[in-house]
Design a protein around this motif. Structure first.
Motif, PDB file in Angstrom:
ATOM      1  N   GLY A   4       0.918  -1.324  -0.159  1.00 59.23           N
ATOM      2  CA  GLY A   4      -0.046   0.177  -0.134  1.00 59.23           C
ATOM      3  C   GLY A   4       0.825   1.244   0.008  1.00 59.23           C
ATOM      4  N   TRP A   5       0.575   2.172  -0.898  1.00 59.52           N
ATOM      5  CA  TRP A   5       1.288   3.406  -0.981  1.00 59.52           C
ATOM      6  C   TRP A   5       0.813   4.339   0.000  1.00 59.52           C
ATOM      7  CZ3 TRP A   5       5.160   5.159  -4.121  1.00 59.52           C
ATOM      8  CH2 TRP A   5       5.404   4.341  -5.430  1.00 59.52           C
ATOM      9  N   SER A   6       1.976   5.020   0.808  1.00 55.37           N
ATOM     10  CA  SER A   6       1.432   6.056   1.718  1.00 55.37           C
ATOM     11  C   SER A   6       0.682   7.344   1.070  1.00 55.37           C
ATOM     12  CB  SER A   6       2.678   6.530   2.307  1.00 55.37           C
ATOM     13  OG  SER A   6       3.767   7.244   1.559  1.00 55.37           O
ATOM     14  N   VAL A   7      -0.113   7.776   1.801  1.00 57.04           N
ATOM     15  CA  VAL A   7      -0.744   8.952   1.193  1.00 57.04           C
ATOM     16  C   VAL A   7       0.141  10.222   0.551  1.00 57.04           C
ATOM     17  CG1 VAL A   7      -2.251  11.036   1.726  1.00 57.04           C
ATOM     18  CG2 VAL A   7      -2.361   8.558   3.261  1.00 57.04           C
ATOM     19  N   ASP A   8       1.413  10.427   1.014  1.00 56.90           N
ATOM     20  CA  ASP A   8       2.219  11.453   0.303  1.00 56.90           C
ATOM     21  C   ASP A   8       2.964  10.728  -0.420  1.00 56.90           C
ATOM     22  OD1 ASP A   8       4.006   9.805   1.901  1.00 56.90           O
ATOM     23  OD2 ASP A   8       4.777  11.785   2.932  1.00 56.90           O
ATOM     24  N   GLY A   9       3.018   9.439  -0.895  1.00 56.58           N
ATOM     25  CA  GLY A   9       3.672   8.762  -2.158  1.00 56.58           C
ATOM     26  C   GLY A   9       5.280   8.454  -1.806  1.00 56.58           C
ATOM     27  N   SER A  10       5.822   8.743  -0.327  1.00 59.11           N
ATOM     28  CA  SER A  10       7.152   8.393   0.134  1.00 59.11           C
ATOM     29  C   SER A  10       7.459   7.041   0.488  1.00 59.11           C
ATOM     30  CB  SER A  10       7.284   9.343   1.338  1.00 59.11           C
ATOM     31  OG  SER A  10       6.546   9.107   2.290  1.00 59.11           O
ATOM     32  N   ASN A  33      11.055   2.900   1.757  1.00 61.21           N
ATOM     33  CA  ASN A  33      11.205   4.200   1.581  1.00 61.21           C
ATOM     34  C   ASN A  33      11.470   4.474   0.215  1.00 61.21           C
ATOM     35  OD1 ASN A  33      12.638   6.707   1.215  1.00 61.21           O
ATOM     36  ND2 ASN A  33      12.617   6.959   3.258  1.00 61.21           N
ATOM     37  N   VAL A  34      10.667   5.333  -0.905  1.00 59.88           N
ATOM     38  CA  VAL A  34      10.594   5.192  -2.386  1.00 59.88           C
ATOM     39  C   VAL A  34      11.877   6.178  -2.429  1.00 59.88           C
ATOM     40  CG1 VAL A  34       9.566   6.333  -4.232  1.00 59.88           C
ATOM     41  CG2 VAL A  34       8.404   5.050  -2.501  1.00 59.88           C
ATOM     42  N   GLU A  35      12.394   6.869  -1.681  1.00 59.85           N
ATOM     43  CA  GLU A  35      13.716   7.760  -2.027  1.00 59.85           C
ATOM     44  C   GLU A  35      14.666   7.040  -1.979  1.00 59.85           C
ATOM     45  OE1 GLU A  35      15.277  12.081  -0.480  1.00 59.85           O
ATOM     46  OE2 GLU A  35      13.200  11.944  -0.957  1.00 59.85           O
ATOM     47  N   THR A  36      14.933   6.633  -0.585  1.00 59.60           N
ATOM     48  CA  THR A  36      16.387   6.126  -0.136  1.00 59.60           C
ATOM     49  C   THR A  36      16.452   4.564  -0.560  1.00 59.60           C
ATOM     50  OG1 THR A  36      15.524   5.550   1.970  1.00 59.60           O
ATOM     51  CG2 THR A  36      16.489   7.836   1.767  1.00 59.60           C
ATOM     52  N   GLY A  37      15.288   4.037  -0.927  1.00 61.34           N
ATOM     53  CA  GLY A  37      15.388   2.447  -0.992  1.00 61.34           C
ATOM     54  C   GLY A  37      15.422   1.605   0.324  1.00 61.34           C
ATOM     55  N   ALA A  38      15.417   2.287   1.514  1.00 59.25           N
ATOM     56  CA  ALA A  38      15.615   1.633   2.925  1.00 59.25           C
ATOM     57  C   ALA A  38      14.197   0.872   3.042  1.00 59.25           C
ATOM     58  CB  ALA A  38      15.688   2.437   3.791  1.00 59.25           C
ATOM     59  N   LEU A  39      14.028  -0.526   3.393  1.00 58.29           N
ATOM     60  CA  LEU A  39      13.382  -1.086   3.907  1.00 58.29           C
ATOM     61  C   LEU A  39      13.202  -1.015   5.542  1.00 58.29           C
ATOM     62  CD1 LEU A  39      10.820  -2.753   3.028  1.00 58.29           C
ATOM     63  CD2 LEU A  39      12.331  -4.992   3.047  1.00 58.29           C
ATOM     64  N   GLU A  40      12.355  -0.251   6.216  1.00 62.50           N
ATOM     65  CA  GLU A  40      12.237  -0.381   7.694  1.00 62.50           C
ATOM     66  C   GLU A  40      11.062  -1.039   8.200  1.00 62.50           C
ATOM     67  OE1 GLU A  40      11.427   3.585   8.060  1.00 62.50           O
ATOM     68  OE2 GLU A  40      13.172   4.338   7.275  1.00 62.50           O
ATOM     69  N   ARG A  41      11.298  -1.742   9.296  1.00 60.74           N
ATOM     70  CA  ARG A  41      10.281  -2.563  10.055  1.00 60.74           C
ATOM     71  C   ARG A  41       9.306  -1.438  10.727  1.00 60.74           C
ATOM     72  NH1 ARG A  41      11.062  -7.431  14.444  1.00 60.74           N
ATOM     73  NH2 ARG A  41       9.065  -7.707  15.114  1.00 60.74           N
ATOM     74  N   ILE A  42       7.886  -1.865  10.618  1.00 59.39           N
ATOM     75  CA  ILE A  42       6.886  -1.048  11.404  1.00 59.39           C
ATOM     76  C   ILE A  42       6.312  -1.816  12.560  1.00 59.39           C
ATOM     77  CG2 ILE A  42       4.888   0.347  11.388  1.00 59.39           C
ATOM     78  CD1 ILE A  42       5.213   0.846   8.303  1.00 59.39           C
ATOM     79  N   VAL A  86      -3.468  -0.954   4.530  1.00 57.87           N
ATOM     80  CA  VAL A  86      -4.125   0.510   4.258  1.00 57.87           C
ATOM     81  C   VAL A  86      -3.779   1.494   5.108  1.00 57.87           C
ATOM     82  CG1 VAL A  86      -6.188   1.664   3.793  1.00 57.87           C
ATOM     83  CG2 VAL A  86      -6.377  -1.017   3.531  1.00 57.87           C
ATOM     84  N   TRP A  87      -3.133   2.605   4.510  1.00 59.58           N
ATOM     85  CA  TRP A  87      -2.488   3.776   5.292  1.00 59.58           C
ATOM     86  C   TRP A  87      -3.964   4.368   5.680  1.00 59.58           C
ATOM     87  CZ3 TRP A  87       2.328   4.898   6.474  1.00 59.58           C
ATOM     88  CH2 TRP A  87       3.407   4.175   6.044  1.00 59.58           C
ATOM     89  N   LEU A  88      -3.780   5.099   6.915  1.00 55.97           N
ATOM     90  CA  LEU A  88      -4.753   6.024   7.245  1.00 55.97           C
ATOM     91  C   LEU A  88      -4.967   7.307   6.653  1.00 55.97           C
ATOM     92  CD1 LEU A  88      -3.979   5.725  11.044  1.00 55.97           C
ATOM     93  CD2 LEU A  88      -5.938   4.626   9.771  1.00 55.97           C
ATOM     94  N   PRO A  89      -5.896   8.058   6.313  1.00 57.73           N
ATOM     95  CA  PRO A  89      -6.026   9.126   5.391  1.00 57.73           C
ATOM     96  C   PRO A  89      -4.886  10.332   5.687  1.00 57.73           C
ATOM     97  CG  PRO A  89      -8.279   8.744   6.253  1.00 57.73           C
ATOM     98  CD  PRO A  89      -7.207   7.654   6.706  1.00 57.73           C
ATOM     99  N   ASP A  90      -4.575  10.378   7.075  1.00 59.30           N
ATOM    100  CA  ASP A  90      -3.606  11.415   7.467  1.00 59.30           C
ATOM    101  C   ASP A  90      -2.116  10.981   7.462  1.00 59.30           C
ATOM    102  OD1 ASP A  90      -3.173   9.965   9.597  1.00 59.30           O
ATOM    103  OD2 ASP A  90      -4.011  11.674  11.076  1.00 59.30           O
ATOM    104  N   GLY A  91      -2.042   9.483   6.893  1.00 59.67           N
ATOM    105  CA  GLY A  91      -0.708   8.969   6.907  1.00 59.67           C
ATOM    106  C   GLY A  91       0.233   8.653   8.180  1.00 59.67           C
ATOM    107  N   SER A  92      -0.737   8.652   9.175  1.00 62.01           N
ATOM    108  CA  SER A  92      -0.185   8.363  10.422  1.00 62.01           C
ATOM    109  C   SER A  92       0.237   6.947  10.885  1.00 62.01           C
ATOM    110  CB  SER A  92      -0.982   9.206  11.558  1.00 62.01           C
ATOM    111  OG  SER A  92      -2.122   8.710  11.687  1.00 62.01           O
ATOM    112  N   GLY A  93      -0.692   6.219  10.360  1.00 61.07           N
ATOM    113  CA  GLY A  93      -0.689   4.655  10.600  1.00 61.07           C
ATOM    114  C   GLY A  93      -1.060   3.801   9.506  1.00 61.07           C
ATOM    115  N   LEU A  94      -1.093   2.590   9.847  1.00 65.34           N
ATOM    116  CA  LEU A  94      -1.744   1.463   8.839  1.00 65.34           C
ATOM    117  C   LEU A  94      -2.935   0.768   9.649  1.00 65.34           C
ATOM    118  CD1 LEU A  94       1.749   0.143   7.621  1.00 65.34           C
ATOM    119  CD2 LEU A  94       0.071   1.229   5.895  1.00 65.34           C
ATOM    120  N   LEU A  95      -3.866   0.379   8.741  1.00 67.13           N
ATOM    121  CA  LEU A  95      -4.790  -0.512   9.233  1.00 67.13           C
ATOM    122  C   LEU A  95      -4.057  -2.049   8.650  1.00 67.13           C
ATOM    123  CD1 LEU A  95      -8.199   1.066   8.287  1.00 67.13           C
ATOM    124  CD2 LEU A  95      -7.092   0.907  10.630  1.00 67.13           C
ATOM    125  N   VAL A  96      -3.914  -2.996   9.549  1.00 63.06           N
ATOM    126  CA  VAL A  96      -3.512  -4.086   9.137  1.00 63.06           C
ATOM    127  C   VAL A  96      -4.581  -5.336   9.688  1.00 63.06           C
ATOM    128  CG1 VAL A  96      -1.814  -5.811   9.764  1.00 63.06           C
ATOM    129  CG2 VAL A  96      -1.423  -3.427   9.847  1.00 63.06           C
TER     130      VAL A  96
END
Length: 86
Positions: A31-37, A55-64, A76-86
């Motif tokens: 799922g793409w983040s709201v800001d596309g980053s 991370n689209v810009e850096t290529g880093a893969l980070e655990r959430i 699914v990203w929350l509309p404000d980009g603050s988190g995810l529904l899993v």
């Protein structure tokens, strides 16, 4: 693997990430983040699944978060980009 391609032609494929030796991208959902980053993906280590973000810009893969799951479904990203529904 996480692959980008032209949606009209299916051409110009490029591999964005395959994970690493410790965690592989599971390919269950993304799922793409709201800001596309960032792109949220499921990663797998052994039989455990985790939520990670590419991370689209850096290529880093980070655990959430610290949670592990037996399987993965939609991300699914929350509309404000603050988190995810899993």
């Amino acid at each position: 693997s996480l692959i980008a391609a032209d949606t009209e032609t299916g051409k110009n494929e490029r591999i964005l990430s395959t994970g690493d030796e410790n965690q592989k991208i599971a390919g269950l959902s993304a799922g793409w983040s709201v800001d596309g980053s960032r792109i949220a993906v499921w990663t797998q280590t052994g039989k455990e699944f985790r939520v990670s973000a590419f991370n689209v810009e850096t290529g880093a893969l980070e655990r959430i978060g610290q949670e592990t799951f037996n399987t993965g479904h939609h991300l699914v990203w929350l509309p404000d980009g603050s988190g995810l529904l899993v």
